[in-house]
Design a protein around this motif. Structure first.
Motif, PDB file in Angstrom:
ATOM      1  N   LEU A  16       0.852  -1.183   0.000  1.00 24.53           N
ATOM      2  CA  LEU A  16       0.000   0.000   0.000  1.00 24.53           C
ATOM      3  C   LEU A  16       0.888   1.233   0.000  1.00 24.53           C
ATOM      4  O   LEU A  16       1.771   1.367   0.850  1.00 24.53           O
ATOM      5  N   ASN A 183      -9.337  -1.478 -11.439  1.00 27.22           N
ATOM      6  CA  ASN A 183     -10.315  -1.560 -10.359  1.00 27.22           C
ATOM      7  C   ASN A 183     -11.442  -2.490 -10.779  1.00 27.22           C
ATOM      8  O   ASN A 183     -11.395  -3.090 -11.858  1.00 27.22           O
ATOM      9  N   LEU A 209      -9.384   2.268  -5.837  1.00 32.81           N
ATOM     10  CA  LEU A 209     -10.624   2.520  -5.094  1.00 32.81           C
ATOM     11  C   LEU A 209     -11.472   3.563  -5.812  1.00 32.81           C
ATOM     12  O   LEU A 209     -12.342   4.191  -5.206  1.00 32.81           O
ATOM     13  N   ARG A 221     -12.497  -3.763   0.943  1.00 31.06           N
ATOM     14  CA  ARG A 221     -11.885  -5.095   0.960  1.00 31.06           C
ATOM     15  C   ARG A 221     -12.023  -5.775  -0.406  1.00 31.06           C
ATOM     16  O   ARG A 221     -11.052  -6.332  -0.931  1.00 31.06           O
ATOM     17  N   MET A 224      -9.710  -4.055  -2.946  1.00 32.19           N
ATOM     18  CA  MET A 224      -8.294  -4.386  -2.722  1.00 32.19           C
ATOM     19  C   MET A 224      -8.005  -5.841  -3.081  1.00 32.19           C
ATOM     20  O   MET A 224      -6.964  -6.150  -3.667  1.00 32.19           O
ATOM     21  N   GLU A 225      -8.927  -6.720  -2.720  1.00 36.97           N
ATOM     22  CA  GLU A 225      -8.750  -8.133  -3.038  1.00 36.97           C
ATOM     23  C   GLU A 225      -8.580  -8.316  -4.538  1.00 36.97           C
ATOM     24  O   GLU A 225      -7.731  -9.083  -4.998  1.00 36.97           O
ATOM     25  N   MET A 236      -0.316  -0.615  -4.479  1.00 37.20           N
ATOM     26  CA  MET A 236      -1.547   0.102  -4.809  1.00 37.20           C
ATOM     27  C   MET A 236      -1.499   1.455  -4.111  1.00 37.20           C
ATOM     28  O   MET A 236      -1.291   1.526  -2.898  1.00 37.20           O
ATOM     29  N   VAL A 238      -3.107   4.706  -2.592  1.00 43.59           N
ATOM     30  CA  VAL A 238      -4.371   5.207  -2.054  1.00 43.59           C
ATOM     31  C   VAL A 238      -4.085   6.505  -1.316  1.00 43.59           C
ATOM     32  O   VAL A 238      -3.226   6.545  -0.428  1.00 43.59           O
ATOM     33  N   ASN A 249      -7.248   0.687   5.685  1.00 46.46           N
ATOM     34  CA  ASN A 249      -6.644   0.278   4.420  1.00 46.46           C
ATOM     35  C   ASN A 249      -5.391  -0.570   4.642  1.00 46.46           C
ATOM     36  O   ASN A 249      -5.180  -1.573   3.968  1.00 46.46           O
ATOM     37  N   ALA A 253      -4.827  -4.418   3.547  1.00 46.09           N
ATOM     38  CA  ALA A 253      -3.710  -4.758   2.654  1.00 46.09           C
ATOM     39  C   ALA A 253      -2.833  -5.829   3.267  1.00 46.09           C
ATOM     40  O   ALA A 253      -2.353  -6.739   2.574  1.00 46.09           O
TER      41      ALA A 253
END
Length: 257
Positions: A16, A183, A209, A221, A224-225, A236, A238, A249, A253
Motif C-alpha cells: 500500500l 479496479n 478505489l 476489501r 483491494m482483493e 496500490m 491510495v 486500508n 492490505a
C-alpha cells in the motif's frame, strides 16, 4: 506489511502506497467530497501513522500543489526509510493542468523536485501522461531526460503513469515501471500488467478505489482483493488524510498480501 520488489529495480515497496495529492491540492481533484488541506501537525501525524503501519511508499508530484514542499519540510524519519515516487509532465497552475514533456523541462522539474523534497535523489520518476502515451514516448524528450538522470544517479528508476494499453506496453518494454489503472469496473489495462509481470517490471496501481468512490469496509476489501489478485502488482496507491481510513486500508492490505 511485508515489502515487495518493485520489479527488477532493486527497490522494495509496501503493498500500500500513500498518495499525497491531498497534502497540497484540493482543486480539480476527482474525489467524491470536498476536503480541507491538513495543517502541518495533522500531516505529520498521518505520515507517522503510515510509517508505523509499515507504509514506505509516498506518491507525489509537482502538480500536487504544495505537497512536495511540505513533504520536504515535514517528512519524519531518515530519508532512506521512504520510497519517493514523483512525476514530470503535468503543470497545475491557476486551477488548470497543462503539460510539457520536453527534455529541458523534464530535467528542470526533477531538479526542482529534489530541492523541494530536500533530497539528493528520487527513487522513481514517472511521466504523467496527458493521454497520448505513444506520442510522448516517441516524439518528446522526457524519456531520454529520465534515462540521463538515472545514469547520473539523481533518480533510481523511471516509468510512466500511462493511460492506454499501447502506451503501457511500450513503457513495460522501455522503462523500469508502469503506473496503470485497475479496479472492479475497469480491466482494459490487464495486458499491461501481464506484460510487466512477464518482464519483471514494477507495477503501481492507481484508482484502485476509484478515487474514493468505493465506500465502506467491505467495499474497500473487495476492491483491494481484486487489485492484489492481478498479475505483477507491486503496490496500490491510495490517497487519504483520514487516520481511520489509513489504518483500515493498511490492515486490509496486510491480510490480502
Amino acid at each position: 506489511m511485508e515489502l515487495r520488489p518493485l520489479g527488477s529495480t532493486g527497490i522494495q515497496v509496501s503493498p500500500l502506497g500513500l498518495g499525497t495529492v491531498k497534502f497540497g491540492r484540493n482543486q480539480q481533484v476527482k474525489y467524491p467530497k470536498a476536503f480541507e488541506i491538513p495543517d502541518d501537525a495533522r500531516m505529520v501525524h498521518i505520515l507517522e501513522v503510515a510509517r508505523e503501519l509499515g507504509i514506505n511508499l509516498l506518491d507525489t508530484a509537482p502538480a500536487y500543489g504544495t505537497a512536495q514542499e511540505r513533504l520536504g519540510k515535514l517528512m519524519p524519519g531518515p530519508r532512506d526509510s521512504w520510497v519517493i515516487v514523483s512525476k514530470v509532465g503535468e503543470i497545475f497552475e491557476n486551477g488548470r493542468s497543462r503539460f510539457d514533456f520536453s527534455h529541458a523541462y523534464t530535467r528542470t522539474v526533477v531538479e526542482q523536485s529534489l530541492k523541494a523534497l530536500n533530497t539528493d535523489y528520487l527513487d522513481c520518476v514517472l511521466i504523467h501522461s496527458d493521454g497520448d502515451d505513444l506520442r510522448i514516448l516517441e516524439q518528446e524528450g522526457a524519456l531520454d531526460a529520465l534515462r540521463e538522470l538515472k545514469e547520473k544517479g539523481l533518480i533510481r528508476a523511471h516509468g510512466m503513469s500511462s493511460k492506454t494499453v499501447e502506451g503501457g506496453l511500450r513503457v513495460v518494454r522501455d522503462m523500469d515501471l508502469v503506473m496503470a489503472t485497475a479496479n472492479l469496473e475497469y480491466a482494459d489495462e490487464r495486458p499491461v500488467l501481464e506484460a510487466a509481470h512477464e518482464q519483471h517490471k514494477g507495477v503501481l496501481i492507481k484508482k484502485g478505489l476509484m478515487s474514493g468512490h468505493v465506500q465502506g469496509r467491505e467495499g474497500v476489501r473487495t476492491a483491494m482483493e481484486h487489485v492484489f489478485s492481478l498479475p505483477g502488482v507491486s503496490s496500490m496507491i491510495v490517497g487519504t488524510i483520514d487516520e481511520g481510513h489509513l489504518r483500515q486500508n493498511a490492515a486490509l492490505a496486510e491480510t490480502l498480501t
